[in-house]
Design a protein around this motif. Sequence first.
Motif, short mmCIF file in Angstrom:
data_model
loop_
_atom_site.label_atom_id
_atom_site.label_comp_id
_atom_site.label_asym_id
_atom_site.label_seq_id
_atom_site.Cartn_x
_atom_site.Cartn_y
_atom_site.Cartn_z
N LEU A 75 0.84 -1.20 0.00
CA LEU A 75 0.00 0.00 0.00
C LEU A 75 0.88 1.26 0.00
CD1 LEU A 75 -2.82 1.26 0.16
CD2 LEU A 75 -2.68 1.08 2.65
N ALA A 76 1.87 1.24 0.92
CA ALA A 76 2.75 2.41 1.03
C ALA A 76 3.53 2.61 -0.27
CB ALA A 76 3.71 2.22 2.20
N TYR A 77 3.89 1.48 -0.89
CA TYR A 77 4.73 1.53 -2.08
C TYR A 77 4.06 2.33 -3.21
CZ TYR A 77 7.74 -0.16 -5.85
OH TYR A 77 8.60 -0.24 -6.92
N TYR A 78 2.80 2.04 -3.48
CA TYR A 78 2.19 2.78 -4.61
C TYR A 78 1.52 4.07 -4.17
CZ TYR A 78 -2.74 1.34 -3.82
OH TYR A 78 -3.98 1.17 -3.30
N ALA A 79 0.91 4.07 -2.95
CA ALA A 79 0.14 5.25 -2.53
C ALA A 79 1.06 6.42 -2.12
CB ALA A 79 -0.79 4.89 -1.40
N HIS A 80 2.22 6.08 -1.60
CA HIS A 80 3.13 7.16 -1.19
C HIS A 80 4.19 7.43 -2.26
CE1 HIS A 80 1.97 5.93 3.17
NE2 HIS A 80 1.04 6.68 2.61
N SER A 81 3.87 7.06 -3.50
CA SER A 81 4.86 7.29 -4.57
C SER A 81 4.59 8.64 -5.25
CB SER A 81 4.74 6.16 -5.60
OG SER A 81 3.50 6.27 -6.27
N LYS A 111 -1.23 -12.34 -4.74
CA LYS A 111 -2.61 -12.58 -5.20
C LYS A 111 -3.65 -12.56 -4.07
CE LYS A 111 -1.84 -13.83 -9.61
NZ LYS A 111 -2.43 -13.13 -10.70
N HIS A 112 -3.40 -11.75 -3.07
CA HIS A 112 -4.31 -11.79 -1.93
C HIS A 112 -5.20 -10.55 -1.83
CE1 HIS A 112 -2.15 -15.29 -0.59
NE2 HIS A 112 -1.01 -14.62 -0.65
N TYR A 113 -5.20 -9.73 -2.89
CA TYR A 113 -5.97 -8.49 -2.80
C TYR A 113 -7.21 -8.54 -3.69
CZ TYR A 113 -1.41 -7.05 -1.04
OH TYR A 113 -0.24 -6.98 -0.35
N ASP A 114 -8.35 -8.24 -3.08
CA ASP A 114 -9.60 -8.17 -3.84
C ASP A 114 -9.65 -6.91 -4.69
OD1 ASP A 114 -11.22 -10.30 -3.66
OD2 ASP A 114 -12.08 -9.74 -1.72
N GLN A 115 -9.21 -5.83 -4.06
CA GLN A 115 -9.23 -4.54 -4.77
C GLN A 115 -7.98 -3.75 -4.41
OE1 GLN A 115 -12.83 -2.38 -3.81
NE2 GLN A 115 -14.09 -4.20 -4.12
N ILE A 116 -7.43 -3.09 -5.43
CA ILE A 116 -6.33 -2.14 -5.20
C ILE A 116 -6.80 -0.83 -5.84
CG2 ILE A 116 -3.86 -1.70 -5.53
CD1 ILE A 116 -3.56 -4.67 -6.27
N ARG A 117 -6.87 0.21 -4.97
CA ARG A 117 -7.52 1.44 -5.51
C ARG A 117 -6.74 2.71 -5.19
NH1 ARG A 117 -13.31 0.79 -2.97
NH2 ARG A 117 -12.10 -0.32 -1.41
N LEU A 118 -7.03 3.71 -6.04
CA LEU A 118 -6.54 5.07 -5.79
C LEU A 118 -7.78 5.97 -5.82
CD1 LEU A 118 -3.87 6.79 -5.54
CD2 LEU A 118 -4.28 7.42 -7.92
N LEU A 119 -8.01 6.73 -4.75
CA LEU A 119 -9.18 7.61 -4.65
C LEU A 119 -8.68 9.07 -4.64
CD1 LEU A 119 -10.45 4.91 -3.82
CD2 LEU A 119 -11.59 6.09 -1.94
N ASP A 120 -9.49 9.96 -5.16
CA ASP A 120 -9.07 11.37 -5.07
C ASP A 120 -9.63 11.99 -3.80
OD1 ASP A 120 -11.71 12.04 -5.47
OD2 ASP A 120 -11.47 12.62 -7.59
N ASP A 121 -9.41 13.28 -3.60
CA ASP A 121 -9.76 13.91 -2.32
C ASP A 121 -11.27 13.96 -2.09
OD1 ASP A 121 -10.06 15.64 -4.42
OD2 ASP A 121 -9.43 17.42 -3.30
N ARG A 122 -12.08 13.74 -3.15
CA ARG A 122 -13.54 13.75 -2.96
C ARG A 122 -14.08 12.34 -2.75
NH1 ARG A 122 -12.57 16.93 -7.25
NH2 ARG A 122 -13.29 15.30 -8.68
N GLY A 123 -13.19 11.36 -2.81
CA GLY A 123 -13.63 9.97 -2.60
C GLY A 123 -13.94 9.28 -3.90
N GLY A 202 -5.93 12.67 -1.81
CA GLY A 202 -6.53 11.38 -2.17
C GLY A 202 -6.10 10.29 -1.21
N ALA A 203 -6.33 9.01 -1.65
CA ALA A 203 -6.01 7.89 -0.76
C ALA A 203 -5.72 6.63 -1.56
CB ALA A 203 -7.20 7.63 0.17
N GLY A 204 -4.95 5.78 -0.94
CA GLY A 204 -4.73 4.44 -1.49
C GLY A 204 -5.50 3.46 -0.62
N VAL A 205 -6.18 2.50 -1.26
CA VAL A 205 -6.98 1.55 -0.48
C VAL A 205 -6.74 0.14 -1.02
CG1 VAL A 205 -9.31 0.87 0.27
CG2 VAL A 205 -8.79 3.30 -0.12
#
Length: 522
Positions: A75-81, A111-123, A202-205
Amino acid sequence: MDRDAPQEAKLTYAKYKKSMLYSLLLLLFLSAVLSIVYLMTSSNISREREMRQYAELGNMQASLLTELNIVGTDLAYYAHSELAVSTLEDKDPKAKRYLTSLMFQIGNLYKHYDQIRLLDDRGDEVIRIDQLRDNSLQLVPDEALQNKADRYYFRELAGLKPEEIYASPFDLNVEHGEVEQPLKPTIRFATPIYSMAGDFIGAGVINYKGKDLLQIIDDLNVHEGDRVYLLNHKGFYLKGDQPDKEWRFMFPEREQLGFDSDYPTAWRRMQQSELGKVVTDDGEYYFSRFKLAPHSLFNIVNRESAYLVMFVPESTIEAAQQNLTNSALIAFLLVSPMFIFLAYKLAGAQVEQQRLFSQLTFDARHDALTGLYNRSAIIEYLGKSISRSRRQKAQLAVSFIDVNDLKKTNDLHGHEAGDDLLKGVASVINMSIRDGDFAARIGGDEFLIVFVDCDGSCASEIMERIQAAYGVMGLGKTGKEWSLSFGCTQLLHETDDVDSIIERADSLMYEHKTGQKNQLLP
Ligand SMILES: Nc1nc2c(ncn2[C@@H]2O[C@H](COP(=O)(O)OP(=O)(O)OP(=O)(O)O)[C@@H](O)[C@H]2O)c(=O)[nH]1
């Protein structure tokens, strides 16, 4: 009379008794040794089981946390990039493409993730990669992207500092207000993304597939019969031994059953420490309480405690104990015959030694041919008897006997015939004297009898009977009367000693033999 002959029956009985006693002592010793070994081994077994269970518990917990650490790292790897910042802040399509590719790589590698997401500041979802049922990844098209502003994990992000990660409770995925079927255990990890200027952009989820986490527990539980539970902080089963009882907190309409209501004693004790063991009648519970979230390195918030519990049933504990009992029993059965044999041999050796000693003592005091006492025995006895008679002012008489014509018999009829004369005297004496009297063969054809509580005439009377019986015995055996000469005398209290009384009896015998006198009183 002879009262010292070794009695075989008595010795056999003594051997039997000693064997029993030694066997008992050796078996007691063996039992004591085996009991000590049993107790030590038994406590070792339970200590080893305890160490093994704690090690397995630690291993399981470490594996779960390692798994969650990977999620935090991804999560940190892609969201904090910088790609994420460029995508969200600059709306850079190239950065978005690169980031999408990076998120695909992450999803493919792990292969253990159902969803990998990037959200903006409005969700609004900006990038969303779903894992399909066949484990392949799918980039959700722009028109299917949703707004998640109202979801709890997005709202939680508002209060988070940069680089912090929010970990949701471990629960079931809910779709349109209903628990998704088949059940989809999920933990959501979300992290806020800030611009260089420090604005929330935004956010990484990541939705982590909780089933894989539970699978780790099953894979690591190598002991058949042992049960492993994963409980949430309220005692509800996330993983139990009955699927029906799992995730009850997600179904308010059903009875709110959990480990806490199934095993209240164990649950109460588990509240008191982070790591421990609860012993109950059903078995042993080993438990560990820990935070079900990545390592603290990731600045996790909303860490939820979970309990990992391993249960070793009493039947498993008893089986180990039974094995030990069987081994102890087999050892006892194998070794005890050896000990009994040893006891028998020891007793045998002791009794044989005793028998030899009494034989030697007997031989030292007896004449081998007649079985009567020998010279030294009667001298000793006579000395004691004189002293006692003197003290008690009692009578004592001595008879000196000499067998007639022994030499002639030897010469004419052989040595064995001569022996018969001597054995005949002994046999007649034994038949004629009383229990307290003492008879001995003191030379080749000479015998001595000590008569207690008897004076000279009393001794003479007995000797007359002996002489008569001896004569008759000779007649019966050889057709010719056997004869003997004797001299009887009584103790002179003032002057006599052992030698003088024997000497006097000898002289009287001699007089008798030469026909000068028959029986004389001093
Ligand atoms: N068969 C036999 N003869 C023995 C034993 N001990 C001694 N003698 C013999 O007994 C004999 C004793 O001889 P003597 O002292 O003359 O006695 P005796 O022949 O009975 O003669 P009198 O006493 O004068 O009647 C000797 O020849 C011994 O060798 C023995 O144990 N067995």
